[in-house]
Design a protein around this motif. Structure first.
Motif, PDB file in Angstrom:
ATOM      1  N   GLY A  43       0.799  -1.229   0.000  1.00 11.58           N
ATOM      2  CA  GLY A  43       0.000   0.000   0.000  1.00 11.58           C
ATOM      3  C   GLY A  43       0.831   1.277   0.000  1.00 11.58           C
ATOM      4  O   GLY A  43       0.309   2.368   0.216  1.00 11.58           O
ATOM      5  N   LYS A  44       2.123   1.141  -0.306  1.00 11.61           N
ATOM      6  CA  LYS A  44       3.011   2.302  -0.223  1.00 11.61           C
ATOM      7  C   LYS A  44       2.660   3.351  -1.281  1.00 11.61           C
ATOM      8  O   LYS A  44       2.560   4.547  -0.973  1.00 11.61           O
ATOM      9  CB  LYS A  44       4.475   1.862  -0.365  1.00 11.61           C
ATOM     10  CG  LYS A  44       4.878   0.808   0.670  1.00 11.61           C
ATOM     11  CD  LYS A  44       6.324   0.384   0.555  1.00 11.61           C
ATOM     12  CE  LYS A  44       6.725  -0.225  -0.774  1.00 11.61           C
ATOM     13  NZ  LYS A  44       6.028  -1.509  -1.089  1.00 11.61           N
ATOM     14  N   SER A  45       2.469   2.907  -2.523  1.00 10.47           N
ATOM     15  CA  SER A  45       2.118   3.867  -3.581  1.00 10.47           C
ATOM     16  C   SER A  45       0.732   4.446  -3.335  1.00 10.47           C
ATOM     17  O   SER A  45       0.493   5.643  -3.578  1.00 10.47           O
ATOM     18  CB  SER A  45       2.153   3.199  -4.959  1.00 10.47           C
ATOM     19  OG  SER A  45       3.447   2.714  -5.205  1.00 10.47           O
ATOM     20  N   THR A  46      -0.177   3.599  -2.847  1.00  2.24           N
ATOM     21  CA  THR A  46      -1.519   4.080  -2.515  1.00  2.24           C
ATOM     22  C   THR A  46      -1.437   5.204  -1.489  1.00  2.24           C
ATOM     23  O   THR A  46      -2.102   6.237  -1.619  1.00  2.24           O
ATOM     24  CB  THR A  46      -2.366   2.914  -1.956  1.00  2.24           C
ATOM     25  OG1 THR A  46      -2.506   1.929  -2.986  1.00  2.24           O
ATOM     26  CG2 THR A  46      -3.736   3.379  -1.504  1.00  2.24           C
ATOM     27  N   MET A  47      -0.598   5.011  -0.477  1.00  3.34           N
ATOM     28  CA  MET A  47      -0.436   6.036   0.555  1.00  3.34           C
ATOM     29  C   MET A  47       0.060   7.350  -0.053  1.00  3.34           C
ATOM     30  O   MET A  47      -0.518   8.414   0.188  1.00  3.34           O
ATOM     31  CB  MET A  47       0.571   5.541   1.606  1.00  3.34           C
ATOM     32  CG  MET A  47       0.928   6.593   2.633  1.00  3.34           C
ATOM     33  SD  MET A  47       2.316   6.074   3.672  1.00  3.34           S
ATOM     34  CE  MET A  47       3.699   6.353   2.550  1.00  3.34           C
ATOM     35  N   LEU A  48       1.117   7.268  -0.881  1.00  2.00           N
ATOM     36  CA  LEU A  48       1.673   8.500  -1.455  1.00  2.00           C
ATOM     37  C   LEU A  48       0.664   9.188  -2.362  1.00  2.00           C
ATOM     38  O   LEU A  48       0.514  10.414  -2.325  1.00  2.00           O
ATOM     39  CB  LEU A  48       2.957   8.200  -2.237  1.00  2.00           C
ATOM     40  CG  LEU A  48       4.180   7.849  -1.398  1.00  2.00           C
ATOM     41  CD1 LEU A  48       5.401   7.660  -2.287  1.00  2.00           C
ATOM     42  CD2 LEU A  48       4.467   8.929  -0.352  1.00  2.00           C
ATOM     43  N   ASN A  49      -0.035   8.403  -3.183  1.00  2.00           N
ATOM     44  CA  ASN A  49      -1.023   9.008  -4.083  1.00  2.00           C
ATOM     45  C   ASN A  49      -2.150   9.661  -3.294  1.00  2.00           C
ATOM     46  O   ASN A  49      -2.637  10.744  -3.659  1.00  2.00           O
ATOM     47  CB  ASN A  49      -1.579   7.968  -5.056  1.00  2.00           C
ATOM     48  CG  ASN A  49      -0.547   7.576  -6.097  1.00  2.00           C
ATOM     49  OD1 ASN A  49       0.350   8.355  -6.407  1.00  2.00           O
ATOM     50  ND2 ASN A  49      -0.649   6.366  -6.614  1.00  2.00           N
ATOM     51  N   LEU A  51      -1.918  10.902  -0.245  1.00  2.00           N
ATOM     52  CA  LEU A  51      -1.397  12.109   0.396  1.00  2.00           C
ATOM     53  C   LEU A  51      -1.268  13.248  -0.611  1.00  2.00           C
ATOM     54  O   LEU A  51      -1.517  14.408  -0.299  1.00  2.00           O
ATOM     55  CB  LEU A  51      -0.038  11.828   1.052  1.00  2.00           C
ATOM     56  CG  LEU A  51      -0.074  10.840   2.218  1.00  2.00           C
ATOM     57  CD1 LEU A  51       1.329  10.596   2.768  1.00  2.00           C
ATOM     58  CD2 LEU A  51      -0.992  11.355   3.324  1.00  2.00           C
ATOM     59  N   ALA A  52      -0.882  12.897  -1.849  1.00  2.00           N
ATOM     60  CA  ALA A  52      -0.708  13.926  -2.887  1.00  2.00           C
ATOM     61  C   ALA A  52      -2.036  14.369  -3.488  1.00  2.00           C
ATOM     62  O   ALA A  52      -2.090  15.341  -4.228  1.00  2.00           O
ATOM     63  CB  ALA A  52       0.207  13.397  -3.994  1.00  2.00           C
ATOM     64  N   GLY A  53      -3.112  13.642  -3.189  1.00  2.00           N
ATOM     65  CA  GLY A  53      -4.418  13.993  -3.773  1.00  2.00           C
ATOM     66  C   GLY A  53      -4.581  13.451  -5.177  1.00  2.00           C
ATOM     67  O   GLY A  53      -5.354  13.988  -5.965  1.00  2.00           O
ATOM     68  N   ALA A  54      -3.833  12.389  -5.491  1.00  2.00           N
ATOM     69  CA  ALA A  54      -3.803  11.891  -6.878  1.00  2.00           C
ATOM     70  C   ALA A  54      -4.336  10.473  -7.006  1.00  2.00           C
ATOM     71  O   ALA A  54      -3.821   9.681  -7.800  1.00  2.00           O
ATOM     72  CB  ALA A  54      -2.364  11.957  -7.398  1.00  2.00           C
ATOM     73  N   LEU A  55      -5.352  10.132  -6.233  1.00  2.00           N
ATOM     74  CA  LEU A  55      -5.913   8.779  -6.341  1.00  2.00           C
ATOM     75  C   LEU A  55      -6.667   8.590  -7.651  1.00  2.00           C
ATOM     76  O   LEU A  55      -7.220   9.543  -8.197  1.00  2.00           O
ATOM     77  CB  LEU A  55      -6.872   8.526  -5.181  1.00  2.00           C
ATOM     78  CG  LEU A  55      -6.218   8.126  -3.859  1.00  2.00           C
ATOM     79  CD1 LEU A  55      -7.266   8.054  -2.768  1.00  2.00           C
ATOM     80  CD2 LEU A  55      -5.486   6.797  -3.987  1.00  2.00           C
ATOM     81  N   PRO A  76      -7.327  19.578  -3.981  1.00  2.00           N
ATOM     82  CA  PRO A  76      -6.812  18.908  -5.182  1.00  2.00           C
ATOM     83  C   PRO A  76      -5.278  18.932  -5.179  1.00  2.00           C
ATOM     84  O   PRO A  76      -4.672  19.624  -4.354  1.00  2.00           O
ATOM     85  CB  PRO A  76      -7.355  19.765  -6.327  1.00  2.00           C
ATOM     86  CG  PRO A  76      -7.545  21.115  -5.729  1.00  2.00           C
ATOM     87  CD  PRO A  76      -7.876  20.898  -4.272  1.00  2.00           C
ATOM     88  N   VAL A  77      -4.676  18.185  -6.107  1.00  2.00           N
ATOM     89  CA  VAL A  77      -3.217  18.080  -6.168  1.00  2.00           C
ATOM     90  C   VAL A  77      -2.555  19.462  -6.116  1.00  2.00           C
ATOM     91  O   VAL A  77      -1.646  19.706  -5.319  1.00  2.00           O
ATOM     92  CB  VAL A  77      -2.778  17.361  -7.475  1.00  2.00           C
ATOM     93  CG1 VAL A  77      -1.262  17.347  -7.589  1.00  2.00           C
ATOM     94  CG2 VAL A  77      -3.322  15.936  -7.510  1.00  2.00           C
ATOM     95  N   GLU A  78      -3.028  20.358  -6.977  1.00  2.00           N
ATOM     96  CA  GLU A  78      -2.389  21.671  -7.105  1.00  2.00           C
ATOM     97  C   GLU A  78      -2.406  22.457  -5.798  1.00  2.00           C
ATOM     98  O   GLU A  78      -1.448  23.151  -5.462  1.00  2.00           O
ATOM     99  CB  GLU A  78      -3.166  22.472  -8.142  1.00  2.00           C
ATOM    100  CG  GLU A  78      -2.370  22.831  -9.348  1.00  2.00           C
ATOM    101  CD  GLU A  78      -3.188  23.750 -10.227  1.00  2.00           C
ATOM    102  OE1 GLU A  78      -3.865  23.196 -11.113  1.00  2.00           O
ATOM    103  OE2 GLU A  78      -3.171  24.976  -9.990  1.00  2.00           O
ATOM    104  N   GLY A  79      -3.542  22.348  -5.084  1.00  2.00           N
ATOM    105  CA  GLY A  79      -3.668  23.061  -3.816  1.00  2.00           C
ATOM    106  C   GLY A  79      -2.666  22.535  -2.796  1.00  2.00           C
ATOM    107  O   GLY A  79      -2.130  23.289  -1.988  1.00  2.00           O
TER     108      GLY A  79
END
Ligand code: ATP
Length: 244
Positions: A43-49, A51-55, A76-79
């Motif tokens: 779930g490491k990539s899931t966690m980062l995505n 956190l970044a707002g990029a799911l 959102p990601v940009e924010g």
């Protein structure tokens, strides 16, 4: 202990009905490297995505993501980038036909949108960290070596002047000497006060560089502690350090 730049509280992520993260609690202080290690599919990539707002569209996340005390969970990601969060994705995602310098400048996009027009100082800082990128500034990013592309991806993230830098497998596919170089830069970055969340398969290199570590297995943290302590833990040695 320094103030946390990132505090994740009870983060749950599901893809459709299948929960991939079961309530994650993670803290990253300013000026520290925190690593998350664990096997494929943990779930490491899931966690980062998350956190970044990029799911991906069918995924959902609940819980709090406090960035410098502000819950950016609904941003959102940009924010999130504008508030100081930068992710260097595993795929590095460079614009291969564009020059190294243009790729770096794209990292300043959120600052551009806020009306900032002067990126020379930040560009100089990136070139000071990676002199090779200065030499190759006009070269198409797609023609660079794997290590150089990772440097461009890291440099691009730094152009946003992040307070929290998230790195997804920065050592992936790189020769040992280049891995050393990348980790040397990551340690230098933390010394500038940036908080770093480092996801790695290369547990040995990650635990050497990090201050604190979490072991993530099947969507939950099974062990956490000072990185030096985890590096001496018999279970961690047997599972993650024995073979490399
Ligand atoms: P790896 O190192 O292999 O990338 P990881 O620790 O980053 O592994 P994730 O990729 O976050 O793990 O996967 C966590 C779980 O979520 C896995 O069971 C995976 O199959 C599932 N998963 C990941 N992405 C999706 C998706 N887009 N749709 C459905 N399930 C997914």
């Amino acid at each position: 202990m320094a103030a946390p730049i990132l505090a994740v509280k009870d983060l749950r992520v599901a893809y459709g009905k299948v929960e991939a993260l079961h309530g994650l609690n993670i803290v990253v202080p300013a000026g520290r490297i925190v690593t998350v290690i664990g096997p494929n599919g943990a779930g490491k990539s899931t966690m980062l995505n998350a956190l970044a707002g990029a799911l991906v569209p069918n995924a959902s996340a609940t819980g709090a993501v406090l960035l410098d005390g502000v819950d950016v969970g609904g941003y959102p990601v940009e924010g999130r980038v504008a508030r100081g969060m930068s992710l260097v994705p595993e795929s590095r995602d460079l614009f291969t036909t564009m020059s190294v310098e243009d790729n770096l400048l794209l990292g300043a996009y959120t600052r551009y949108k806020r009306g900032e027009k002067d990126y020379a100082a930040q560009l100089d800082d990136v070139y000071a960290l990676f002199p090779r990128l200065r030499e190759r500034r006009a070269q198409a990013a797609g023609t660079m070596s794997g290590g150089e592309r990772q440097m461009v991806a890291l440099g691009r993230a730094l152009m946003a002047r992040p307070t929290l830098l998230m790195l997804d497998e920065p050592s992936l596919g790189l020769a040992p000497l280049i891995v050393k170089e990348i980790f040397r830069v990551i340690v230098r970055l933390k010394e500038t006060g940036v908080g770093i969340l480092l996801v790695e398969q290369n547990a040995r290199a990650a635990l050497q560089a990090a201050d604190y570590a979490y072991v993530l297995e099947t969507g939950g943290v099974v062990l956490e502690g000072a990185a030096a302590d985890l590096a001496n833990d018999p279970n961690v040695i047997a599972t993650y350090l024995g073979l490399n």
